[in-house]
Every structure is written in C-alpha cells, then in structure tokens.
Design a protein around this motif. Structure first.
Motif, mmCIF file in Angstrom:
data_model
loop_
_atom_site.group_PDB
_atom_site.id
_atom_site.type_symbol
_atom_site.label_atom_id
_atom_site.label_comp_id
_atom_site.label_asym_id
_atom_site.label_seq_id
_atom_site.Cartn_x
_atom_site.Cartn_y
_atom_site.Cartn_z
ATOM 1 N N GLU A 67 0.823 -1.209 0.000
ATOM 2 C CA GLU A 67 0.000 0.000 0.000
ATOM 3 C C GLU A 67 0.856 1.259 0.000
ATOM 4 O OE1 GLU A 67 -3.378 0.308 -0.286
ATOM 5 O OE2 GLU A 67 -3.310 -1.839 -0.672
ATOM 6 N N GLY A 68 1.987 1.230 0.656
ATOM 7 C CA GLY A 68 2.825 2.412 0.775
ATOM 8 C C GLY A 68 3.523 2.829 -0.507
ATOM 9 N N ASN A 69 3.732 1.892 -1.449
ATOM 10 C CA ASN A 69 4.444 2.271 -2.676
ATOM 11 C C ASN A 69 3.641 1.942 -3.931
ATOM 12 O OD1 ASN A 69 4.705 -0.490 -2.874
ATOM 13 N ND2 ASN A 69 6.930 -0.515 -2.860
ATOM 14 N N ALA A 70 2.333 1.939 -3.828
ATOM 15 C CA ALA A 70 1.483 1.550 -4.946
ATOM 16 C C ALA A 70 1.178 2.696 -5.904
ATOM 17 C CB ALA A 70 0.178 0.951 -4.416
ATOM 18 N N SER A 71 1.808 3.864 -5.722
ATOM 19 C CA SER A 71 1.489 5.003 -6.575
ATOM 20 C C SER A 71 1.923 4.792 -8.025
ATOM 21 C CB SER A 71 2.118 6.279 -6.017
ATOM 22 O OG SER A 71 3.523 6.159 -6.023
ATOM 23 N N GLN A 72 2.949 4.028 -8.260
ATOM 24 C CA GLN A 72 3.433 3.765 -9.614
ATOM 25 C C GLN A 72 3.210 2.296 -9.960
ATOM 26 O OE1 GLN A 72 4.656 5.949 -11.792
ATOM 27 N NE2 GLN A 72 4.676 7.664 -10.396
ATOM 28 N N SER A 73 2.569 2.041 -11.076
ATOM 29 C CA SER A 73 2.378 0.685 -11.549
ATOM 30 C C SER A 73 3.686 0.165 -12.131
ATOM 31 C CB SER A 73 1.291 0.664 -12.624
ATOM 32 O OG SER A 73 1.414 -0.461 -13.445
ATOM 33 N N LYS A 74 4.107 -1.002 -11.688
ATOM 34 C CA LYS A 74 5.340 -1.578 -12.228
ATOM 35 C C LYS A 74 5.173 -1.894 -13.711
ATOM 36 C CE LYS A 74 7.000 -3.099 -7.814
ATOM 37 N NZ LYS A 74 7.438 -4.165 -6.954
ATOM 38 N N ASP A 75 3.995 -2.370 -14.107
ATOM 39 C CA ASP A 75 3.739 -2.585 -15.531
ATOM 40 C C ASP A 75 3.847 -1.273 -16.299
ATOM 41 O OD1 ASP A 75 3.390 -5.309 -15.839
ATOM 42 O OD2 ASP A 75 1.229 -5.244 -15.540
ATOM 43 N N GLY A 76 3.320 -0.204 -15.719
ATOM 44 C CA GLY A 76 3.399 1.107 -16.361
ATOM 45 C C GLY A 76 4.831 1.573 -16.525
ATOM 46 N N ILE A 77 5.649 1.315 -15.521
ATOM 47 C CA ILE A 77 7.057 1.702 -15.585
ATOM 48 C C ILE A 77 7.779 0.887 -16.658
ATOM 49 C CG2 ILE A 77 9.251 1.664 -14.330
ATOM 50 C CD1 ILE A 77 7.544 2.244 -11.777
ATOM 51 N N LEU A 78 7.555 -0.424 -16.676
ATOM 52 C CA LEU A 78 8.193 -1.268 -17.690
ATOM 53 C C LEU A 78 7.737 -0.883 -19.091
ATOM 54 C CD1 LEU A 78 8.020 -4.704 -15.843
ATOM 55 C CD2 LEU A 78 10.060 -3.292 -16.225
ATOM 56 N N ALA A 79 6.443 -0.618 -19.247
ATOM 57 C CA ALA A 79 5.922 -0.188 -20.551
ATOM 58 C C ALA A 79 6.560 1.130 -20.967
ATOM 59 C CB ALA A 79 4.400 -0.061 -20.501
#
Length: 144
Positions: free
Chosen positions: A56-68
């Motif tokens: 919950e504390g680091n959910a602001s950025q989607s890891k899929d979004g970052i990889l994409a």
C-alpha cells in the motif's frame, strides 16, 4: 553480493555505471521525457522500486506502467541503449534464477554460456513487436 557469475558482474557494472556522474546525468536526461520515470531521481531508485514487493505504501506507480514506459521511450529517439541497460538491470534477478535453473538441470552447460544466452533472449524479446504495444503484465509475459 558474493556471487561472481556473469549476470551478477553485469548487475554490479550497471549499478556502478548509473551511480557515476555521467550515469546520473544520462539517467536524468533519459527520464526527463517521461513523467513516470522522472518520479525516480536516480536509476538506482527506479530499479529498487521495481525489485520491491508492492505494498500500500508504494502503490502510486504501476510496475507494468514503468516497464511499458521503459519500452516506449526507447523507440526512435536515441535513448535505446539507456532503456535496454535499465531493463537488463531490472530483470537480473529473473535472469539469474533462470540461469541457475538451466545449469541445475543441465550441469554440462557452461554457466557463462547460459548467462549470455538468457541475456540475448531477453534483449530479443524486448525488441520484438509483441512487447512494443503491451501495457500490462509485462514482467509475466517476459518470464513466460
């Protein structure tokens, strides 16, 4: 890091490269063109985030979004090498695990040869048309 395999050596080299003055500036210029990536002040922050378990504390950025985004910003703008280096760095734990599994099952293979093959396979996958338009489940698709 006590492992001396080719993948761990590559990981240490990438960490040192992006920690140096030139590497920090290269990452800063690379990330400037992306609001998603510029949220991370240094490449090491980006990679650390990608290596964490999402809470919950680091959910602001989607890891899929970052990889994409790492795949997207590399296309046709001269930042391909930086993107590939960051993606390789991000996937070293997966590559290491795959390499160890192959060596365990086929002990006659040279560890350096296996490491080189898994890196080559990842780079070929990342540059394939299948991944250029993908926006979700990237890490899962790459592992498959």
């Amino acid at each position: 890091m006590s492992c001396r395999c080719l993948l761990c050596v590559m990981e240490r080299h990438l960490a040192e490269q992006f920690a140096g003055r030139v590497g920090l500036e290269t990452y800063r210029q690379f990330a400037t063109f992306s609001p998603v990536l510029s949220a991370f002040p240094a490449a090491s922050d980006l990679i650390s985030y990608l290596h964490t378990v999402r809470t919950e504390g680091n959910a602001s950025q989607s890891k899929d979004g970052i990889l994409a985004e790492l795949l997207r910003v590399a296309v046709g703008n001269g930042r391909y090498a930086t993107s590939q280096e960051l993606l390789l760095w991000a996937f070293v734990p997966m590559l290491h695990r795959i390499s160890r599994q192959v060596i365990t099952r086929s002990s006659g293979l040279a560890p350096d040869d296996v490491a080189q093959h898994v890196v080559t396979a990842l780079l070929e996958s990342l540059s394939s048309p299948e991944f250029s338009g993908r926006h979700s489940h990237l890490a899962f698709a790459i592992r498959s």
